[in-house]
Design a protein around this motif. Structure first.
Motif, PDB file in Angstrom:
ATOM      1  N   VAL A 462       9.147  17.921  11.947  1.00 47.64           N
ATOM      2  CA  VAL A 462       8.145  18.036  10.895  1.00 47.64           C
ATOM      3  C   VAL A 462       7.512  16.673  10.663  1.00 47.64           C
ATOM      4  CG1 VAL A 462       7.741  18.558   8.455  1.00 47.64           C
ATOM      5  CG2 VAL A 462       9.376  19.925   9.785  1.00 47.64           C
ATOM      6  N   ILE A 463       6.175  16.640  10.575  1.00 47.33           N
ATOM      7  CA  ILE A 463       5.464  15.401  10.253  1.00 47.33           C
ATOM      8  C   ILE A 463       4.962  15.492   8.820  1.00 47.33           C
ATOM      9  CG2 ILE A 463       3.499  13.928  10.784  1.00 47.33           C
ATOM     10  CD1 ILE A 463       3.696  14.744  13.655  1.00 47.33           C
ATOM     11  N   GLU A 464       5.419  14.570   7.976  1.00 47.80           N
ATOM     12  CA  GLU A 464       5.019  14.538   6.576  1.00 47.80           C
ATOM     13  C   GLU A 464       4.101  13.334   6.341  1.00 47.80           C
ATOM     14  OE1 GLU A 464       8.608  14.300   4.404  1.00 47.80           O
ATOM     15  OE2 GLU A 464       9.288  16.333   4.900  1.00 47.80           O
ATOM     16  N   THR A 465       3.099  13.502   5.471  1.00 47.10           N
ATOM     17  CA  THR A 465       2.186  12.403   5.147  1.00 47.10           C
ATOM     18  C   THR A 465       2.174  12.172   3.646  1.00 47.10           C
ATOM     19  OG1 THR A 465       0.292  13.909   4.995  1.00 47.10           O
ATOM     20  CG2 THR A 465       0.731  12.877   7.137  1.00 47.10           C
ATOM     21  N   GLN A 466       2.182  10.898   3.256  1.00 44.81           N
ATOM     22  CA  GLN A 466       2.112  10.508   1.848  1.00 44.81           C
ATOM     23  C   GLN A 466       1.111   9.366   1.753  1.00 44.81           C
ATOM     24  OE1 GLN A 466       6.105   9.355   0.828  1.00 44.81           O
ATOM     25  NE2 GLN A 466       6.980  11.324   1.398  1.00 44.81           N
ATOM     26  N   THR A 467      -0.075   9.652   1.269  1.00 44.11           N
ATOM     27  CA  THR A 467      -1.125   8.631   1.251  1.00 44.11           C
ATOM     28  C   THR A 467      -1.793   8.551  -0.108  1.00 44.11           C
ATOM     29  OG1 THR A 467      -2.878  10.149   1.954  1.00 44.11           O
ATOM     30  CG2 THR A 467      -1.581   9.089   3.683  1.00 44.11           C
ATOM     31  N   GLU A 468      -2.329   7.373  -0.380  1.00 44.87           N
ATOM     32  CA  GLU A 468      -3.143   7.167  -1.574  1.00 44.87           C
ATOM     33  C   GLU A 468      -4.599   7.028  -1.149  1.00 44.87           C
ATOM     34  OE1 GLU A 468      -1.811   4.291  -4.405  1.00 44.87           O
ATOM     35  OE2 GLU A 468       0.288   4.496  -3.765  1.00 44.87           O
ATOM     36  N   ASN A 469      -5.488   7.396  -2.047  1.00 37.34           N
ATOM     37  CA  ASN A 469      -6.909   7.386  -1.728  1.00 37.34           C
ATOM     38  C   ASN A 469      -7.419   5.942  -1.667  1.00 37.34           C
ATOM     39  OD1 ASN A 469      -9.452   8.311  -1.161  1.00 37.34           O
ATOM     40  ND2 ASN A 469     -10.009   8.604  -3.306  1.00 37.34           N
ATOM     41  N   MET A 470      -7.808   5.499  -0.480  1.00 35.37           N
ATOM     42  CA  MET A 470      -8.344   4.146  -0.286  1.00 35.37           C
ATOM     43  C   MET A 470      -9.111   4.122   1.019  1.00 35.37           C
ATOM     44  SD  MET A 470      -4.735   2.266   0.603  1.00 35.37           S
ATOM     45  CE  MET A 470      -3.478   3.125   1.552  1.00 35.37           C
ATOM     46  N   ARG A 471      -9.896   3.062   1.193  1.00 32.57           N
ATOM     47  CA  ARG A 471     -10.715   2.951   2.395  1.00 32.57           C
ATOM     48  C   ARG A 471     -10.450   1.605   3.060  1.00 32.57           C
ATOM     49  NH1 ARG A 471     -14.277   7.116   2.250  1.00 32.57           N
ATOM     50  NH2 ARG A 471     -15.550   6.298   3.962  1.00 32.57           N
ATOM     51  N   ILE A 472     -10.541   1.593   4.380  1.00 32.18           N
ATOM     52  CA  ILE A 472     -10.336   0.371   5.143  1.00 32.18           C
ATOM     53  C   ILE A 472     -11.548   0.102   6.018  1.00 32.18           C
ATOM     54  CG2 ILE A 472      -7.823   0.510   5.201  1.00 32.18           C
ATOM     55  CD1 ILE A 472      -8.035   1.764   7.968  1.00 32.18           C
ATOM     56  N   LYS A 473     -11.708  -1.152   6.408  1.00 38.33           N
ATOM     57  CA  LYS A 473     -12.755  -1.554   7.341  1.00 38.33           C
ATOM     58  C   LYS A 473     -12.125  -1.613   8.722  1.00 38.33           C
ATOM     59  CE  LYS A 473     -17.034  -3.257   7.836  1.00 38.33           C
ATOM     60  NZ  LYS A 473     -18.245  -2.553   7.397  1.00 38.33           N
ATOM     61  N   ALA A 474     -12.414  -0.594   9.569  1.00 44.95           N
ATOM     62  CA  ALA A 474     -11.731  -0.514  10.863  1.00 44.95           C
ATOM     63  C   ALA A 474     -12.549   0.314  11.841  1.00 44.95           C
ATOM     64  CB  ALA A 474     -10.343   0.097  10.684  1.00 44.95           C
ATOM     65  N   SER A 498      12.838  14.367  10.909  1.00 48.80           N
ATOM     66  CA  SER A 498      11.441  14.376  10.493  1.00 48.80           C
ATOM     67  C   SER A 498      10.779  13.033  10.793  1.00 48.80           C
ATOM     68  CB  SER A 498      11.333  14.668   8.988  1.00 48.80           C
ATOM     69  OG  SER A 498      11.969  13.640   8.255  1.00 48.80           O
ATOM     70  N   ILE A 499       9.455  13.057  10.685  1.00 46.96           N
ATOM     71  CA  ILE A 499       8.641  11.857  10.844  1.00 46.96           C
ATOM     72  C   ILE A 499       7.731  11.759   9.626  1.00 46.96           C
ATOM     73  CG2 ILE A 499       6.865  10.735  12.237  1.00 46.96           C
ATOM     74  CD1 ILE A 499       8.053  12.398  14.619  1.00 46.96           C
ATOM     75  N   THR A 500       7.692  10.594   9.015  1.00 46.29           N
ATOM     76  CA  THR A 500       6.925  10.414   7.785  1.00 46.29           C
ATOM     77  C   THR A 500       5.910   9.293   7.963  1.00 46.29           C
ATOM     78  OG1 THR A 500       8.833  11.091   6.453  1.00 46.29           O
ATOM     79  CG2 THR A 500       7.038   9.957   5.311  1.00 46.29           C
ATOM     80  N   VAL A 501       4.660   9.587   7.578  1.00 41.91           N
ATOM     81  CA  VAL A 501       3.610   8.569   7.564  1.00 41.91           C
ATOM     82  C   VAL A 501       3.238   8.321   6.105  1.00 41.91           C
ATOM     83  CG1 VAL A 501       1.353   7.876   8.386  1.00 41.91           C
ATOM     84  CG2 VAL A 501       2.738   9.438   9.749  1.00 41.91           C
ATOM     85  N   ARG A 502       3.352   7.067   5.673  1.00 38.66           N
ATOM     86  CA  ARG A 502       3.057   6.720   4.290  1.00 38.66           C
ATOM     87  C   ARG A 502       2.047   5.584   4.271  1.00 38.66           C
ATOM     88  NH1 ARG A 502       6.292   3.277   0.326  1.00 38.66           N
ATOM     89  NH2 ARG A 502       5.416   3.779  -1.695  1.00 38.66           N
ATOM     90  N   ALA A 503       1.090   5.632   3.343  1.00 33.68           N
ATOM     91  CA  ALA A 503       0.090   4.565   3.207  1.00 33.68           C
ATOM     92  C   ALA A 503      -0.134   4.285   1.728  1.00 33.68           C
ATOM     93  CB  ALA A 503      -1.212   4.958   3.880  1.00 33.68           C
ATOM     94  N   PHE A 504      -0.200   2.989   1.395  1.00 37.33           N
ATOM     95  CA  PHE A 504      -0.401   2.604  -0.005  1.00 37.33           C
ATOM     96  C   PHE A 504      -1.077   1.231  -0.032  1.00 37.33           C
ATOM     97  CE2 PHE A 504       3.704   1.245   1.486  1.00 37.33           C
ATOM     98  CZ  PHE A 504       3.801  -0.079   1.075  1.00 37.33           C
TER      99      PHE A 504
END
Length: 587
Positions: A462-474, A498-504
């Motif tokens: 299972v791939i889980e994602t936990q992210t916050e709303n933000m923008r990057i220059k990329a 499991s595999i978890t992707v988190r961004a903050f």
């Protein structure tokens, strides 16, 4: 009681001393009986450990520990000492902290005479000597009648009870704690209670020893460097003294070797004899200009110049000039070093560096050309392979159908490898171009996760994602490549979980964590995980295919975006890759 001394010979070999640890198993029980004292003990230990970082004086640190120990044990006085051995290998005790036993003029005089700085105890026919020679605890609640006691010297206060405890660093006996005159005496429960205190004393003592060894090594290195530098200067440097008119007054043997002249040949001649043009003609002007204006161009300022040997050949010199006065005369002393070999070495290094850079450019260009040449026919092959694997065109022979599927699978793998080679060659040749845009972090993560989810589902992951709303220059393509590389690795090396992707956000960066519950890596593999063509070589991962370029490309793509990447991993527990990309500026 263990530790009884019956022999007058107290010399005990170091190797015979093993840690006395039979009390450690009952520490918890002893602590539960006195929670307030336990808390005071733990506070003292914690404070000592913290102060050790900034306090380099054992006497101050152990003095505070002893003060707390006397309070906790309700003892009247005591000491903390380090076990040492003299050149004859005889054991003795060096005190780092000891109570002031002064009660009256007699005891004050005794303390002043017997407790100077760096106090050492070598009399082993004492209660603490019994600890010193056996490395075991000594309890004595009737010291005057204890056969291990050597008696009480005049001026020493009365001794109603004594407890001596050895402490260790690992298996090495490093010190003794002694306390005395506790109402009701001492027992083994107190020994159990004090085990954490003893462990702290052992650790701090060993740490001080290591620090002293380091300081001695650094001092020895500094002395050695100064000595070697002095010898080199004495052997290799020429010393030439001239007067205000530039006339040579002294010319040492090293200068004779450097220039090929004897001292008799140059003394009373102008210093310009040792210089090629234009220095030869202009030297006197330099001196006169300095004497007139005080403007320093060479004096007190080291510089490189050219010298001229007796045979007329020129060579590079390093020159330092200082001024001195002898009576009413102003003299100038020049220290000259022939740096021909150093210059030759520098030129060789420059040539080698340029050759290596040229070789790397040729290698990168070769890889780039070959990769393009390989990719063109491979694309044609893969474009036609679906005609063989399509059910409408499927050959009747199952063997041929299996071969067609293998061709397609291996072809796709080969195309991935070629693309990796192209990427790494572009990065190394500084030809990788980024097309930066303002990207939504949640969107780019969801796109990457959606691409990998079918592969993860095949393994029940299972791939889980936990992210916050933000923008990057990329660059959207390269950003997705970074995430796909890390997610693909996570799926490859994870069999369950499991595999978890988190961004903050953090400060002005977007922080990404890609965590898996896979096989993990050994500590020795972690420093090399981002190296080019490097693959972890363990039984858990050696069967995974690839060039070892994926993580190298990932790191360089992150760095091209102005970010950083790191990894944390434990064998059989999983891995987490962490990287940061700058946030897009608002507006």
């Amino acid at each position: 009681m263990s530790g009884q001394i019956t022999d007058g010979n107290f010399t005990v070999p170091k190797s015979d001393k093993e840690p006395y640890i039979e009390y450690e198993e009952d520490c918890a029980e002893a602590c539960e009986r006195s929670p307030e004292l336990t808390n005071r003990l733990l506070q003292a230990i914690t404070k000592a450990q913290c102060e050790f970082i900034t306090n380099t004086k054992p006497s101050e640190l152990f003095g505070k520990l002893l003060e707390n120990l006397l309070f906790i044990t309700d003892s009247e006085y005591g000491f903390i000492g380090e076990v040492l051995y003299d050149p004859a290998d005889s054991v003795y005790l060096k005190m780092h902290a000891i109570s002031n036993i002064s009660e009256n003029e007699e005891t004050r005089r005794f303390y002043k005479e017997n407790v100077p700085a760096d106090l050492e105890f070598r009399n082993l026919k004492t209660l603490f000597g019994a600890v010193l020679t056996t490395a075991r605890p000594v309890i004595s609640n009737d010291p005057d009648n204890d056969p291990r006691s050597g008696g009480r010297p005049g001026g020493h206060p009365s001794l109603n009870s004594f407890l001596g405890l050895p402490f260790f660093s690992g298996k090495e006996f490093v010190g003794i704690v002694g306390i005395a005159n506790r109402p009701g005496g001492y027992d083994e429960n107190l020994i159990r209670f004090l085990q954490p205190f003893l462990t702290t004393c052992g650790n701090i003592t060993q740490a001080f020893r290591w620090d002293q060894k380091r300081l001695r090594a650094e001092e020895s290195l500094r002395e050695s460097e100064i000595k070697n530098r002095t010898i080199l200067v004495m052997l290799a440097s020429g010393i030439v003294t001239i007067d205000e008119k530039g006339i040579i007054q002294d010319f040492n043997p090293a200068a004779e070797r450097i220039f090929g002249y004897s001292a008799e040949e140059v003394i009373d001649h102008n210093i310009s004899i040792l210089m090629p043009e234009p220095y030869h003609s202009n030297h006197d002007k330099y001196i006169q200009n300095y004497l007139r204006t005080g403007e320093k161009k060479v004096i007190g300022i080291g510089r490189e110049i050219e010298g001229r040997r007796k045979d007329g050949s020129s060579f590079p010199l390093e020159l330092a000039v200082n001024e001195m006065s002898i009576g009413n005369k102003r003299m100038f002393v020049g220290v000259l070093t022939d740096i021909t070999n150093r210059k030759d070495a520098e030129m060789s290094l420059i040539a080698a560096k340029e050759a290596a850079e040229a070789s790397n450019r040729i290698k990168s260009e070769f890889i780039n050309v070959i990769s393009h040449e390989l990719r063109t026919p491979l694309t044609v092959i893969l474009g036609n392979t679906p005609l063989l694997t399509d059910s409408k065109n499927m050959p009747e022979s199952e063997e041929i159908a299996e071969i067609a599927r293998d061709i397609e699978e291996d072809g796709q793998h080969l195309l991935t490898l070629i693309n990796d080679l192209l990427d790494i060659s572009k990065i190394e040749a500084d030809k990788m171009q980024l097309n930066s845009e303002n990207l939504s972090v949640p969107l780019i993560i969801e796109e990457a996760a959606a691409t990998i989810k079918p592969l993860a589902s095949q393994k029940g992951l299972v791939i889980e994602t936990q992210t916050e709303n933000m923008r990057i220059k990329a660059d959207p393509v390269r950003m997705k490549q970074i995430l796909l590389n890390l997610l693909g690795n996570a799926v490859k090396f994870t069999d369950k979980g499991s595999i978890t992707v988190r961004a903050f956000p953090y400060q002005n960066m977007a922080c990404f964590n890609v965590r898996d519950t896979g096989c993990g890596m050994c500590d020795e593999d972690l420093p090399h995980i981002f190296d080019v063509f490097r693959q972890v070589d363990s039984s858990s991962t050696r069967n995974a295919s690839g060039t070892g370029l994926g993580l190298a490309i990932t790191r360089r793509l992150v760095e091209l975006h102005g970010g950083e990447i790191s990894v944390e991993s434990k064998l059989n527990e999983g891995t987490v890759f962490k990287f940061m990309i700058p946030l897009a500026k608002e507006g």
